[in-house]
Design an enzyme around this catalytic site. Structure first.
Site, PDB file in Angstrom:
ATOM      1  N   GLY A 127      -4.201  -4.701  -9.881  1.00 46.36           N
ATOM      2  CA  GLY A 127      -3.813  -4.213 -10.507  1.00 46.36           C
ATOM      3  C   GLY A 127      -4.099  -3.103 -11.139  1.00 46.36           C
TER       4      GLY A 127
ATOM      5  N   SER B  30      -3.674  -3.573  -2.871  1.00 47.78           N
ATOM      6  CA  SER B  30      -3.274  -3.308  -3.731  1.00 47.78           C
ATOM      7  C   SER B  30      -4.782  -2.980  -4.486  1.00 47.78           C
ATOM      8  CB  SER B  30      -2.377  -4.078  -4.347  1.00 47.78           C
ATOM      9  OG  SER B  30      -2.192  -2.948  -5.299  1.00 47.78           O
ATOM     10  N   TYR B  31      -4.728  -2.544  -5.957  1.00 52.36           N
ATOM     11  CA  TYR B  31      -6.250  -2.218  -7.052  1.00 52.36           C
ATOM     12  C   TYR B  31      -7.084  -3.336  -5.731  1.00 52.36           C
ATOM     13  CZ  TYR B  31      -9.406   0.445  -9.740  1.00 52.36           C
ATOM     14  OH  TYR B  31      -9.772   0.934 -10.620  1.00 52.36           O
TER      15      TYR B  31
ATOM     16  N   ASP C 249       5.823   0.188   2.276  1.00 53.55           N
ATOM     17  CA  ASP C 249       5.381   0.463   0.723  1.00 53.55           C
ATOM     18  C   ASP C 249       5.119   1.889   0.311  1.00 53.55           C
ATOM     19  OD1 ASP C 249       4.006  -0.122  -1.062  1.00 53.55           O
ATOM     20  OD2 ASP C 249       2.600  -0.328  -0.615  1.00 53.55           O
TER      21      ASP C 249
END
Length: 474
Positions: A88, A184-185, A394
Site C-alpha cells: 500500500g 508491492s509495497y 505491470d
C-alpha cells in the site's frame, strides 16, 4: 568426589510437568478459540482448517493485529510456515492476498460467498495472512497517536512482536521452516522484517529463534530511483506515453532526489492521469468502469495522490470481473462474516466500513526509506534464500525497474536469463545470481497469484523446495 551433575528425583520432574499443565491448557484454549468453523457461503468441500483473530503487539497502547491462518491442505506438521503481506502502504492482506489471490477461499464474483481456490498456496505451506500496520482492515490501536508514527521501522517491529506472540499461541509451528512473502509495497515490509528476525536470532538461544529460511517478493517496490525509472520506461515502451512526453520526464526528473522537484511531481501526476483510462496494474486488462470505494494498494508517494483518488483496483486476469474489489468489501463488511472470523469483536469499527485500503494510513505513512538494497546485500551474505518475481505487464512496479535494482546488487551470475515452462508453454523468464533468483511471469500484472494462479503455484513451490524453475530443451 561428588558429581557436578544433579540428579533430579522422578517426583520432581512430574511436579514440574504438572505445574505447566494450566499454561498449556490455556494456550490450547486460546488457539482453539481462534478456530474458524465455517464461514458464510463457504463451500462444504473440501474441508479447510483455518484460524483467525487478534494478537496483541502493544498492551500499553492497546495495539492488536488481525490474522487469518490456513493450515496446509496435507501434512501440515511437515510443511513450512509462510507469512504473506500486502503493501500500500495501508492495504489488507485479507482482502488482497487471502480473499482474491492465493488463499484457499476466494470471495466469489458477486460477494455473496466463497469459492475454493485449486491453486491456493496452502498446497505447499501453512499460510498466514496479516493485516498490517494497525489501522489496516480489522487491525486496531486504542492510542490514536500510533497512527501518526507509522513508518517502515514501526511496521517491522510490530510484525516481529506479532510473530513472537503468534508462535506462543501456535507453538507447534515454532520449529517449522519460516518464510516471508508479499507484493508491492511489501517489497519494503518483507526484507525489513527478515532483517529484524535475523538480527534478533543472533542474540537468542536456539529454542527462542524464529527459523527464518528465506523470503520472496513480487512486483516489489525496492529502490525509488530504479522503480520510478522503470515506471517511465515501461509507460513509453508500452505506448502509454509519447516520445515527446518521455523526453520531458527524463529532462525534469532525477529520481535520485528525495523529495523530488515540483516540476517532476507535476509531470509524474500527468503520467498517472494518462493511466486513468486503462489499468496501470495490468496494461492489457479491462478497466473497471463502475464506481467503488476500494483504492489501489500500490500508489505510494505524494506525486500520485490525485491519481490514487480516482483509481479503482481491478480484477486482473481475463474472464473475471475487474470490479471484484466491491465484492470483497461487501463480503467482509457482513456482520455474520465478521463474527465467524472473530473480527471487530468489540465493535470498534462500527463508525467506518472495513476497506481494502486505508486512506489515513496511506496519507500519514512516513516513507523515509529510499532503498532497501543494503538489506538485500546483508541478507544475501547471511545465507537467506531470496527470490524476486515480476508480472511482466505491470505498469506500477514494472519488471524493468526490478531488473535494474537486481543488477545493481552486483551479485555473480550462476545461470543466464532463460525461459521457464508450464504445460509446454513459456511461463516467464528467470536468472540466477549467487544468493538471489529473479523471475518474470508472462502475461501477469501487479498481482501475479491472481493473474496467473497456476504459474504462481509453480513459482512458490520451486522457491520453498529450493528447486530451479522448470525448463526444457528447445
Amino acid at each position: 568426589m561428588a558429581s557436578s551433575t544433579a540428579v533430579r528425583h522422578p517426583l520432581f520432574t512430574i511436579l514440574i510437568a504438572l505445574s505447566l499443565l494450566p499454561a498449556i491448557a490455556e494456550q490450547d484454549d486460546e488457539q482453539e478459540g481462534d478456530r474458524v468453523g465455517f464461514l458464510p457461503g463457504q463451500p462444504s468441500r473440501p474441508a479447510v482448517s483455518q484460524f483467525s483473530g487478534y494478537v496483541t503487539v502493544n498492551e500499553n497502547n492497546g495495539r492488536a493485529l488481525f490474522y487469518w491462518f490456513f493450515e496446509a491442505q496435507t501434512l501440515p506438521a511437515q510443511k513450512p510456515l509462510l507469512l504473506w503481506l500486502n503493501g500500500g502502504p495501508g492495504c489488507s492482506s485479507l482482502g488482497y492476498g487471502a480473499a482474491s489471490e492465493l488463499g484457499p477461499l476466494l470471495v466469489n464474483g458477486n460477494g455473496t460467498g466463497l469459492e475454493f481456490n485449486k491453486f491456493a498456496w496452502n498446497k505447499e505451506a501453512n499460510l498466514l495472512f496479516l493485516e498490517s500496520p494497525v489501522g489496516v482492515g480489522f487491525s486496531y490501536t486504542n492510542t490514536t497517536s500510533d497512527l501518526d508514527n507509522i513508518d517502515d521501522r514501526f511496521v517491522a517491529k510490530d510484525t516481529y512482536t506479532f510473530l513472537v506472540n503468534w508462535f506462543s499461541r501456535f507453538p507447534q509451528y515454532k520449529s517449522h521452516d519460516f518464510y516471508i512473502s508479499g507484493e508491492s509495497y511489501a517489497g519494503h515490509y518483507v526484507p525489513q522484517l527478515a532483517e529484524v528476525v535475523d538480527d534478533h536470532n543472533k542474540n537468542l538461544e536456539a529454542n527462542q529463534q524464529i527459523n527464518l529460511k528465506g523470503f520472496i517478493v513480487g512486483n516489489a517496490e525496492t529502490n525509488d530511483y530504479y522503480d520510478y525509472t522503470g515506471i517511465v520506461e515501461f509507460a513509453w515502451s508500452h505506448s502509454v506515453i509519447s516520445d515527446k512526453f518521455y523526453e520531458r520526464v527524463k529532462n525534469v526528473c532525477d529520481f535520485r532526489l528525495s523529495p523530488t522537484t515540483n516540476e517532476c511531481s507535476h509531470v509524474m501526476n500527468l503520467l498517472f492521469k494518462i493511466y486513468h483510462e486503462i489499468d496501470i496494474y495490468n496494461v492489457y486488462a479491462p478497466r473497471c468502469n463502475i464506481d467503488g470505494s476500494a483504492f489501489s494498494s500500490s500508489f505510494n508517494s505524494s506525486v500520485e495522490k490525485e491519481a490514487k483518488n480516482k483509481s479503482k483496483r481491478l480484477r486482473m486476469y481475463s474472464g473475471y470481473d475487474p470490479c471484484y474489489s466491491n465484492y470483497i468489501e461487501a463480503y467482509l463488511n457482513r456482520m455474520d462474516v465478521q463474527k465467524s472470523l472473530h473480527a471487530n469483536i468489540s465493535g470498534w469499527i462500527k463508525d467506518r466500513r472495513w476497506s481494502l485500503c486505508s486512506d489515513p494510513i496511506f496519507d500519514n505513512y512516513d516513507m523515509e526509506v529510499f532503498s532497501v538494497l543494503p538489506i538485500y546485500s546483508k541478507l544475501v551474505k547471511a545465507g537467506i534464500r531470496i527470490w524476486v518475481y515480476s508480472g511482466d505487464v505491470d505498469g506500477r512496479v514494472p519488471f524493468i525497474g526490478s531488473r535494474y535494482w537486481v543488477e545493481a546488487l552486483g551479485l555473480p551470475i550462476k545461470s543466464q536469463w532463460q525461459p521457464w515452462y508450464l504445460e509446454n508453454q513459456v511461463a516467464g523468464r528467470y536468472v540466477e545470481y549467487e544468493g538471489l533468483t529473479m523471475a518474470t511471469v508472462r502475461g501477469a500484472g501487479h498481482t501475479v497469484p491472481q493473474d496467473k494462479p497456476a504459474e504462481a503455484l509453480v513459482l512458490i513451490n520451486s522457491f520453498l523446495s529450493d528447486w530451479k524453475l522448470p525448463t526444457k530443451d528447445i
